[in-house]
Scaffold this motif. Structure first.
Motif, PDB file in Angstrom:
ATOM      1  N   ALA A  81      26.481 -35.013  11.117  1.00  0.00           N
ATOM      2  CA  ALA A  81      25.093 -35.412  10.819  1.00  0.00           C
ATOM      3  C   ALA A  81      24.723 -36.633  11.654  1.00  0.00           C
ATOM      4  CB  ALA A  81      24.940 -35.696   9.335  1.00  0.00           C
ATOM      5  N   ARG A  82      25.673 -37.558  11.789  1.00  0.00           N
ATOM      6  CA  ARG A  82      25.390 -38.760  12.578  1.00  0.00           C
ATOM      7  C   ARG A  82      25.180 -38.388  14.048  1.00  0.00           C
ATOM      8  NH1 ARG A  82      29.543 -43.642  12.351  1.00  0.00           N
ATOM      9  NH2 ARG A  82      30.629 -42.208  13.721  1.00  0.00           N
ATOM     10  N   GLU A  83      26.015 -37.501  14.520  1.00  0.00           N
ATOM     11  CA  GLU A  83      25.904 -37.027  15.907  1.00  0.00           C
ATOM     12  C   GLU A  83      24.528 -36.390  16.167  1.00  0.00           C
ATOM     13  OE1 GLU A  83      28.888 -37.253  17.612  1.00  0.00           O
ATOM     14  OE2 GLU A  83      28.269 -36.274  19.492  1.00  0.00           O
ATOM     15  N   LEU A  84      24.059 -35.621  15.180  1.00  0.00           N
ATOM     16  CA  LEU A  84      22.797 -34.889  15.353  1.00  0.00           C
ATOM     17  C   LEU A  84      21.582 -35.755  15.037  1.00  0.00           C
ATOM     18  CD1 LEU A  84      23.813 -31.519  13.611  1.00  0.00           C
ATOM     19  CD2 LEU A  84      23.364 -31.844  16.044  1.00  0.00           C
ATOM     20  N   GLY A  85      21.820 -36.846  14.299  1.00  0.00           N
ATOM     21  CA  GLY A  85      20.684 -37.660  13.854  1.00  0.00           C
ATOM     22  C   GLY A  85      19.826 -36.908  12.861  1.00  0.00           C
ATOM     23  N   ALA A  86      20.436 -36.009  12.110  1.00  0.00           N
ATOM     24  CA  ALA A  86      19.690 -35.200  11.122  1.00  0.00           C
ATOM     25  C   ALA A  86      20.673 -34.754  10.045  1.00  0.00           C
ATOM     26  CB  ALA A  86      19.079 -33.987  11.793  1.00  0.00           C
ATOM     27  N   PRO A  87      20.153 -34.479   8.845  1.00  0.00           N
ATOM     28  CA  PRO A  87      21.057 -34.064   7.776  1.00  0.00           C
ATOM     29  C   PRO A  87      21.756 -32.741   8.082  1.00  0.00           C
ATOM     30  CG  PRO A  87      18.779 -34.230   6.976  1.00  0.00           C
ATOM     31  CD  PRO A  87      18.754 -34.501   8.439  1.00  0.00           C
TER      32      PRO A  87
END
Ligand SMILES: Cc1cc2nc3c(=O)[nH]c(=O)nc-3n(C[C@H](O)[C@H](O)[C@H](O)COP(=O)(O)OP(=O)(O)OC[C@H]3O[C@@H](n4cnc5c(N)ncnc54)[C@H](O)[C@@H]3O)c2cc1C
Length: 451
Positions: A8-14
């Motif tokens: 999620a952190r990598e994608l910047g999204a849940p």
């Protein structure tokens, strides 16, 4: 921090990890194909989301199951234990429709029907027409090499794919194919990816071919006293007329459709054939088919040159699967045989039903030799369930023994993997595995499916 939080952190999204949400993305429309429990759901909003997810999963050896609309009928999009379900249906823009090259560039989540309507609005035609066209995605259609009713004349989805943009397992972007009609430079990787069921890469963009809009079709509807007469009429018509559609429904299917739609079909007949031609001399082609149906003892034949009437009649065929699904649990098969073997294949399906005391409704794209024998059974009854699987097994093996295939259009998925070795032979299957390993060395893409 868990890996799902890292992702999620990598994608910047849940990243969804809720059990109920995951359960609703664990299966496609093949209720009896094996499925595992996913660990996470990524709803891709961009190609970068796809490549980031793949890079992350590849580095950690986490399986990734790509999902379009989840309408597959072979368990291809079914989760495997601990996987990321990578949902690409949200990438749903039509990026270009170009009349000069007669192509469209689309994201993978565009619904087939949406593209078909967009093309039609410009006087063009997107031919691939699975019965699920209003609910299935172009990406899913390409990944399964979906068929439909038009294949008799226009071919399968793969015949209309010019170029692909593919995200490989490690997140690298690969472009295959091109806009030219002729292209023989190197191996045809576009065609290799078509039908690979999410095992070689994630299709993030497709360039598909459009055709000039076809002429309005003439249509024939015929009822027969025996399935064998209908099957022989199919073989004769296909050889002698220029047809764009040739579909069959047996009595079980006709009755189920009539019960559901109240279309007033002849439910005492053993079989129905639906035939269309969009050729220059369509009325003459259909008149020829009428003669051939009557020569094969059709009990009634109706012909029309009114496209709207033809569309309504075709509606009966499109309702075949939903109508049979109302009758009980269904185990839907998808076999194809060379056309001359159709009468024998239909007879063997009937005998399998009698032997196992099962109701089997058979319908399909008869002009392609592609049948969908649909076994209706009682899932709460162990004997009925085991009889259903035994009949399914016999039908698949019968198709192979008649020189046919274990899947005409739905794919191998999770449902038919055990038959692939017998179908293609072990050397070819082993070569397929080596091709997969070249694309996906760590085997993260849809493991346990298709090959
Ligand atoms: C009522 C009904 C009628 C149907 N009629 C037909 C028919 O006439 N002909 C026919 O061929 N099929 C038919 N189908 C089956 C199904 O609609 C097709 O297989 C369709 O192509 C699946 O598309 P989807 O978007 O639902 O893909 P999904 O079911 O989500 O996925 C199917 C496979 O493709 C892979 N995949 C999906 N998107 C991508 C992508 N972007 N990149 C890489 N891999 C991907 C998945 O991993 C999976 O292996 C029917 C289904 C239903 C429910």
């Amino acid at each position: 921090m868990s890996w799902t939080e890292e992702l999620a952190r990598e994608l910047g999204a849940p990243v969804q990890t809720d059990g109920d949400v995951l359960a609703s993305f664990a299966r496609d429309q093949a209720p009896l194909a094996p499925a595992g429990a996913p660990r996470a759901l990524v709803r891709a909003r961009s190609v970068d989301d796809v490549t980031a997810t793949l890079r992350f999963a590849n580095a950690r050896r986490i399986p990734v199951v790509t999902r379009g609309a989840g309408t597959g009928l072979a368990g291809g999009a079914n989760a495997v234990d601990g996987c990321v379900v990578l949902l690409v249906s949200g990438l749903d823009r039509i990026l270009a429709v170009d009349a000069a090259t007669r192509t469209a560039v689309v994201e993978p989540g565009v619904l087939n029907g949406v593209l078909a309507r967009e093309a039609a609005a410009r006087g063009l035609y997107y031919a691939p027409d699975p019965a699920s066209r209003d609910i299935s995605t172009i990406g899913g259609n390409i990944a399964t090499n979906a068929g439909g009713s038009c294949c008799l004349k226009y071919g399968v989805t793969g015949d209309h794919v010019a170029a692909l943009k593919l995200a490989l397992a490690d997140g690298t972007i690969l472009r295959t194919g091109g806009l030219t009609k002729k292209n023989v430079a190197g191996l045809d990787l576009t065609r290799l990816v078509v039908g690979s069921e999410g095992t070689l890469g994630v299709i993030v963009e497709a360039t598909v071919r459009l055709l000039p809009a076809p002429r309005p079709p003439s249509t024939l509807l015929a009822f027969f006293d025996t399935l064998d007469d209908a099957a022989r009429a199919i073989v004769a018509m296909d050889a002698l007329a220029d047809l764009s559609l040739l579909e069959v429904m047996d009595q079980v299917t006709v009755r189920a459709v009539d019960e559901m739609t109240r279309m007033d079909l002849d439910t005492s007949a053993a079989a129905l054939l639906l035939v269309q031609s969009d050729a220059r001399d369509a009325p003459a082609s259909i008149a020829r088919c009428e003669e051939l149906c009557r020569a094969h003892a059709a009990r009634s034949v109706l012909c029309t040159d009114d496209p709207e009437e033809g569309r309504l009649l075709l509606g009966a065929r499109r309702m075949a699967l939903p109508a049979l699904e109302r009758k009980g649990t269904t185990l839907l098969d998808d076999v194809a045989v060379p056309r001359p073997a159709l009468p024998e294949m239909l007879a063997r399906i009937r005998r399998a039903g009698e032997r196992h005391r099962l109701v089997i409704g058979t319908f399909g794209h008869a002009g392609d030799g592609n049948l969908h024998p649909t076994i209706v059974f009682d899932r709460t009854d162990a004997a009925s369930t085991s009889a259903a699987f035994a009949a399914f097994d016999e039908i698949v093996r019968d198709a192979m023994s008649l020189g046919g295939t274990i899947s005409g259009e739905h794919g191998v998925g999770a449902l038919k993997r055990d038959y692939l070795g017998a179908m293609v032979g072990e050397p070819e299957r082993a070569l397929m595995a080596r091709v997969k390993a070249a694309f996906d060395p760590h085997g993260i893409l849809n493991p346990g499916k298709a090959i």
